[in-house]
Design a protein around this motif. Structure first.
Motif, PDB file in Angstrom:
ATOM      1  N   UNK A   1       0.834  -1.208   0.000  1.00 17.91           N
ATOM      2  CA  UNK A   1       0.000   0.000   0.000  1.00 17.91           C
ATOM      3  C   UNK A   1       0.869   1.260   0.000  1.00 17.91           C
ATOM      4  N   UNK A   2       1.921   1.265   0.825  1.00 15.72           N
ATOM      5  CA  UNK A   2       2.821   2.423   0.879  1.00 15.72           C
ATOM      6  C   UNK A   2       3.533   2.626  -0.450  1.00 15.72           C
ATOM      7  N   UNK A   3       3.952   1.530  -1.084  1.00 15.35           N
ATOM      8  CA  UNK A   3       4.639   1.644  -2.378  1.00 15.35           C
ATOM      9  C   UNK A   3       3.710   2.222  -3.444  1.00 15.35           C
TER      10      UNK A   3
ATOM     11  N   UNK B   1       4.259   5.710  -5.455  1.00 12.88           N
ATOM     12  CA  UNK B   1       4.299   5.730  -6.909  1.00 12.88           C
ATOM     13  C   UNK B   1       3.298   6.738  -7.470  1.00 12.88           C
ATOM     14  N   UNK B   2       2.115   6.798  -6.881  1.00 16.15           N
ATOM     15  CA  UNK B   2       1.100   7.754  -7.323  1.00 16.15           C
ATOM     16  C   UNK B   2       1.564   9.180  -7.091  1.00 16.15           C
ATOM     17  N   UNK B   3       2.201   9.435  -5.943  1.00 16.08           N
ATOM     18  CA  UNK B   3       2.698  10.764  -5.639  1.00 16.08           C
ATOM     19  C   UNK B   3       3.772  11.194  -6.635  1.00 16.08           C
ATOM     20  N   UNK B   4       4.713  10.298  -6.953  1.00 13.98           N
ATOM     21  CA  UNK B   4       5.783  10.621  -7.898  1.00 13.98           C
ATOM     22  C   UNK B   4       5.205  10.893  -9.290  1.00 13.98           C
ATOM     23  N   UNK B   5       4.229  10.094  -9.694  1.00 20.03           N
ATOM     24  CA  UNK B   5       3.628  10.272 -11.006  1.00 20.03           C
ATOM     25  C   UNK B   5       2.930  11.614 -11.122  1.00 20.03           C
ATOM     26  N   UNK B   6       2.166  11.991 -10.074  1.00 15.72           N
ATOM     27  CA  UNK B   6       1.445  13.263 -10.111  1.00 15.72           C
ATOM     28  C   UNK B   6       2.384  14.465  -9.993  1.00 15.72           C
ATOM     29  N   UNK B   7       3.449  14.292  -9.225  1.00 17.32           N
ATOM     30  CA  UNK B   7       4.337  15.439  -8.941  1.00 17.32           C
ATOM     31  C   UNK B   7       5.363  15.679 -10.039  1.00 17.32           C
TER      32      UNK B   7
END
Length: 278
Positions: free
Chosen positions: A216-218, A222-228
């Motif tokens: 879940x943390x990974x 990954x979602x944060x890096x993709x959006x940012x």
């Protein structure tokens, strides 16, 4: 089995030996309480020697009476198989805290015999041998301590599995049966062993929960890096659209912007006046 067969067994029993029954003589019980009475049968045959114990559970006793151990085979010469039950309104004349005691092999156990001036108190095997002060019964050490006026403590030590059986807190008139069960050391589950067993069974569950948390943390990271960092922003789109143009195009755009700025500057008051006069 037919009648002739039953008759043959009966004759074999009568000829082979006699039945002895060992039990208590008199037990004292408070009204409404329960009591366990052991009946130890000894049958000697021509080809074997066995012992068998039957226990009589008496619940919610109310009246004093005379009772008998259940008959297993026709009685022969031997000890009587009856006992007296003395029911008291208050504290019984002889009692114990527990009639059933469990102990590990090699360990010690204490039995408190509570009496109302019924002394001396002895510790006896159901089938005979007694200790008054110090002694041994089948290799187990027995020590009797008189701590209080009406309490006698029996300490049993160096117990082995063969010492499992029925015993008696005994006085001149009364007996109170106590069963000692001696367990093998390998059967004993210590608190540390229980903890290790619990951890062993819980470990897969704990690992599964940790794995879910890590996954879940990974995914969140990954979602944060993709959006940012990977999603194109408006500024990025502008740069990408013009990034392939030549440097001259940039200079032309700068000149156009400067001209627009000049043309949009507010006119002076004289300009407005001249315009009206015209």
């Amino acid at each position: 089995m037919d009648r002739d067969g039953l008759l043959f067994v009966f004759i074999l029993i009568k000829l082979s030996g006699s039945q002895d029954v060992n039990t208590v003589r008199t037990v004292s019980v408070q009204s409404g309480q329960s009591i366990i009475i052991p009946c130890l049968y000894k049958q000697t045959y021509a080809f074997s020697h066995n012992r068998k114990v039957l226990t009589v559970h008496m619940e919610d006793v109310r009246e004093s009476n005379q009772f008998s151990c259940p008959a297993v085979i026709p009685s022969g010469p031997g000890q009587p198989d009856n006992f007296s039950l003395e029911v008291t309104a208050g504290r019984p004349r002889l009692s114990v805290q527990r009639q059933i005691e469990n102990v590990s092999e090699g360990k010690s156990v204490s039995v408190s015999c509570i009496h109302q001036g019924e002394a001396p108190v002895q510790w006896c095997q159901l089938h005979g041998l007694c200790v008054t002060d110090r002694g041994t019964i089948d290799g187990a050490e027995v020590e009797i301590r008189h701590h209080q006026e009406h309490v006698t403590t029996v300490i049993l030590s160096k117990l082995k599995m063969k010492n499992t059986g029925w015993y008696l807190c005994s006085t001149r008139q009364l007996q109170m049966p106590v069963h000692i069960t001696v367990h093998n050391r390998t059967d004993e589950i210590t608190p540390s062993a229980r903890n290790r067993t619990a951890v062993f069974f819980l470990l897969p569950v704990i690992l599964e929960i940790l794995l879910i948390i890590i996954i879940y943390s990974a995914l969140k990271l990954l979602t944060f890096i993709k959006e940012r960092f990977l999603s194109p922003a408006e500024e990025g789109q502008y740069v990408m659209m013009h990034g392939e143009q030549s440097p001259h195009a940039c200079e032309e755009a700068y000149e156009i912007m400067a001209e627009l700025t000049t043309n949009t500057e507010p006119r002076s008051e004289s300009d407005y006046v001249n315009f009206r006069e015209t």
